[in-house]
Design an enzyme around this catalytic site. Structure first.
Site, PDB file in Angstrom:
ATOM      1  N   ASP A 189       2.947   7.414   0.752  1.00 11.85           N
ATOM      2  CA  ASP A 189       4.182   8.125   0.445  1.00 11.85           C
ATOM      3  C   ASP A 189       4.030   9.564   0.976  1.00 11.85           C
ATOM      4  O   ASP A 189       2.948   9.996   1.379  1.00 11.85           O
ATOM      5  CB  ASP A 189       4.500   8.083  -1.055  1.00 11.85           C
ATOM      6  CG  ASP A 189       5.999   8.278  -1.323  1.00 11.85           C
ATOM      7  OD1 ASP A 189       6.708   8.797  -0.434  1.00 11.85           O
ATOM      8  OD2 ASP A 189       6.467   7.934  -2.422  1.00 11.85           O
TER       9      ASP A 189
HETATM   10  C1  BGC Z   1       9.695   8.922  -1.892  1.00  8.29           C
HETATM   11  C2  BGC Z   1       9.757   7.623  -1.139  1.00  8.29           C
HETATM   12  C3  BGC Z   1      10.504   7.804   0.163  1.00  8.29           C
HETATM   13  C4  BGC Z   1       9.836   8.904   0.952  1.00  8.29           C
HETATM   14  C5  BGC Z   1      10.470   9.143   2.289  1.00  8.29           C
HETATM   15  C6  BGC Z   1       9.222  10.070  -1.025  1.00  8.29           C
HETATM   16  O1  BGC Z   1       9.380  11.296  -1.655  1.00  8.29           O
HETATM   17  O2  BGC Z   1       8.836   8.768  -2.996  1.00  8.29           O
HETATM   18  O3  BGC Z   1      10.379   6.640  -1.932  1.00  8.29           O
HETATM   19  O4  BGC Z   1      10.527   6.603   0.875  1.00  8.29           O
HETATM   20  O5  BGC Z   1       9.896  10.100   0.210  1.00  8.29           O
HETATM   21  O6  BGC Z   1      11.716   9.706   2.177  1.00  8.29           O
END
Ligand code: BGC
Length: 728
Positions: free
Chosen positions: A265
């Site tokens: 993530d």
């Molecule tokens: C979130 C994810 C997301 C990623 C990209 C993160 O802050 O937890 O769910 O896919 O950002 O946008």
């Protein structure tokens, strides 16, 4: 059972990838493992990084033109011409926005959810997206957590079915057909159990619970062929998920044989320093590679440090090759080596009539009718004067929900739009009452009440702005925000019957809402076609069929409250109904309950009313006694006993009555939607096999134990019709 024609990753080597790998430098390999967040940092530098082979992927690269421009740098200006892969969060729609996932889950309709994901994939693919960071299949039992909106709720079986459906919808049969995108099951794993409902918080999940509740939806996505998995932000049992070798290596890659790529993530590797498990990014890189992480999102820990780790002999080139092989495998299956660029479509499918039709159908199926006193709904014909109140009744932006990056408020049909056009004979007046859901200003209450008082019926649309749920949007109070409850009370005092529609990203506390609502529809954030869909239900053009994918608590103090609880040694003897909130009674029983509130939720999992009603009879279990390993067949006759056509979701629950580990008092094991005419009945059948009856034992191995099992079939998790069988 797998359809051989579907694009699938497998362990077999891909010739093109095997031919490329030996030609790549270590630096180029680490570039492949790096995903750059477009728009973060210096753009020229990002372009140079691409040309140097230091970037393998982008997220949020904006328009098709920007995408193709970056792709050209990779394909035409780098030594090996390896294409980039472009990711984006296409979670519940692209231009056409569908209900938030929690709303979609209320449909209990995998086929419909699959169609929505396919529509979103097509709209995203034509805009240059190769890869979506969805589905989110975290199971959660905490409505305080803002990301509950993005989940399919509290149940692993429902989440698994819908997560797999989304994977099929996003990826389609042929991933490279220009209409589909690679999916990403996230956030692996345990994120939904964040302590105290705060985002990013610690999770402690014992392995049996992890394996029985939190992991099955991910396994279902892997079985459906998901191309990627995202590691979560949280630490699980003391080890942050992005460096959790138990999760990534052992469970995902070894036990499940997952051949796709694992992406972290956002900046999760840098956050290891904050977690306090590493002292320096180099140590983070070492931990991540060892744990089986393949790609780093948004930061460059791997790219910056793995070279030195290889030189020092701490990381093998073979382990880097293994990661790059997975990344290139996904690019290969997406057809990026053959066709790295995307052409603008001749005719765009964005917001096309078929996609809007799916959005309307899914929004309709996601709305849950929670109360309908005296059959107030559907609205009787001939109503002449309606008052519509509430900021969300005419707010095209907020009805879209938390992950509507690409959605357009102007494309939304609000409740007011739809009511005004569909009830031409009635006078429909609109007054917001408050300016937005969080406003504390009560100055318009009296004038609003006058409008409602002069109408035959009030339709009040309250709830949460979209940005009150989603990532980092956690709440400790789950009442209607701002002055909305007070507004509702003031309108209730007019004596005009009120239909209340709640749009929210999570379960809210509805007891005080119910006191003033003759009818209550829970609409989540319903997406682009929300207003049209709700109007279909209000007018009776369609019949409500949504069922709660998560229990609705009576008070925050009950959380977590979920149907699949365990019995304890002192189960509550009865639900002490009518306990006045906040006024402790004299202690009466030494059981597992509260002095000042019932233990049951206000509305249970699986609950939802209809304009008709359904009856159940002739529950049969065959054989009633069978050797372990057998399949048990269950059938029931469900009948529409009301006066109009409607759809029921038949639910099957099971309890393993005596086992070596305590077992939930009920677990959903099957569900089926059936549409029945008035007076019609249908036999619905389920099968239970060993995997449905297994649980993780004391030895952490899956097991089915002999003994009696009780089953229930019915309309919700309190279903009364019951039978049993025995495994010997
Ligand atoms: C979130 C994810 C997301 C990623 C990209 C993160 O802050 O937890 O769910 O896919 O950002 O946008």
């Amino acid at each position: 059972m797998h359809d051989a024609s579907i694009t699938r990753l497998g362990p077999e080597p891909i010739a093109l990838v095997e031919e490329l790998l030996p030609r790549m430098t270590l630096r180029e390999k680490l570039g492949q493992m790096t995903q750059h967040a477009y728009g973060v940092g210096d753009l020229e530098q990002a372009h140079r990084s691409v040309e140097q082979g230091d970037v393998g992927s982008f997220l949020n690269a904006g328009t098709l033109e920007i995408r193709n421009q970056l792709q050209r740098l990779a394909v035409e200006h780098t030594r090996l011409g390896i294409p980039l892969i472009f990711g984006r969060d296409v979670v519940h729609g692209f231009k056409t926005v569908f209900p938030i996932p929690l709303g979609q889950a209320a449909s209990f309709d995998p086929a419909l959810v699959e169609r929505a994901a396919a529509a979103a994939a097509h709209e995203a693919a034509e805009a240059g997206v190769d890869w979506t960071f969805a589905p989110m299949v975290d199971v959660t039992r905490d409505p305080r957590w803002g990301r509950v909106a993005e989940t399919c709720g509290e149940d692993p079986v429902l989440t698994a079915a819908l997560g797999a459906a989304m994977v099929r919808g996003f990826q389609g049969q042929h991933l490279a057909d220009g209409k589909h995108v690679a999916a990403c099951a996230k956030h692996f794993a345990g994120y939904g159990a964040s302590e105290s409902g705060k985002d990013y918080n610690t999770t402690w999940i014992p392995e049996p619970l992890l394996r029985d509740v939190h992991l099955p939806p991910f396994k279902a996505c892997v079985d459906a062929g998901v191309m990627s998995v995202m590691s979560a932000f949280n630490d699980l049992n003391g080890v942050p998920a992005s460096v959790n070798a138990f999760l990534l290596q052992r469970v995902l890659k070894q036990e499940w044989g997952f051949s796709g790529l694992v992406v972290s993530d956002w900046a999760a590797l840098m956050e290891l320093l904050e977690h306090g498990v590493t002292e320096h990014p180099k140590q983070s890189a070492l931990e991540a590679v060892r744990a089986g992480l393949d790609m780093e999102m948004a930061t460059t820990t791997l790219r910056d440090h793995v070279g030195a780790l290889v030189d020092e002999g701490l990381v093998s080139v073979a382990s880097i090759d293994a990661a790059v092989r997975r990344i290139l495998g996904v690019k290969y299956h997406l057809g990026l080596f053959d066709e790295p660029y995307r052409k603008p479509p001749t005719v765009s499918v964005a917001l096309s009539a078929p996609h809007r039709a799916v959005a309307r159908e899914l929004a309709r199926a996601s709305v849950v009718l929670l109360k309908n006193h005296d059959g107030l709904l559907p609205l009787r014909r001939g109503l002449r004067k309606l008052a519509v109140v509430g900021p969300l009744a005419a707010d095209g932006a907020n009805q879209l929900g938390c992950w509507a990056f690409d959605g357009e408020a102007e494309a939304s049909i609000t409740l007011m739009d739809a009511l005004a056009s569909r009830l031409p004979e009635a006078e429909v007046s609109y007054v917001p009452g408050v300016s937005d859901t969080r406003s504390l200003d009560t100055s318009a209450f009296e004038s609003t009440a006058r409008v409602v008082a002069s109408a035959e019926l009030g339709i009040v649309c309250v709830g949460e702005d979209a940005l009150l749920s989603g990532e980092a949007k956690c709440r400790a109070f789950l009442d209607l925000p701002g002055a909305q409850q007070a507004l509702l009370e003031r309108l209730g005092a007019t004596g005009t019957p009120l239909v209340v529609i709640v749009m929210a990203g999570r379960p809210l506390l509805l007891e005080p809402v119910c006191q003033h609502a003759q009818a209550l529809l829970y609409a989540w954030h319903p997406g682009t076609l929300g207003g049209e869909a709700i109007t279909d239900l209000l007018t009776g053009a369609a019949c409500p069929s949504g069922k709660l994918p998560i229990s609705m608590p009576r008070a925050v103090g009950q959380i977590p409250v979920y149907y699949a609880r365990r019995n304890t040694g002192r189960p509550p003897k009865a639900d002490r109904t009518g306990v006045p909130k906040g006024t402790p009674l004299d202690p009466v029983d030494f059981d597992s309950s509260y002095l000042d509130l019932e233990v049951s939720p206000l509305f249970p999992f699986g609950f939802g009313l209809s304009y008709t009603n359904f009856g159940y009879a002739e529950l049969r279990v065959t054989p009633p006694r069978a050797p372990i390993g057998s399949r048990i067949s269950i059938s029931v006759v469900v009948g529409n006993r009301g006066a109009r056509r409607g759809t029921e979701t038949v639910q099957l629950y099971v309890r393993d009555l005596v086992a070596s580990m305590t077992r939930p008092i009920r677990e959903l094991k099957g569900f089926r939607r059936v549409e029945l005419d008035a007076g019609e009945q249908q036999t619905v059948s389920f099968e239970l096999g060993p995997s449905d009856l297994a649980f993780t034992g004391r030895d952490l191995e899956p097991r089915v134990e002999p003994g009696r099992f009780q089953i229930w079939v019915g309309s919700d998790s309190n279903a009364a019709l019951s039978a049993s069988f025995e495994l010997v």
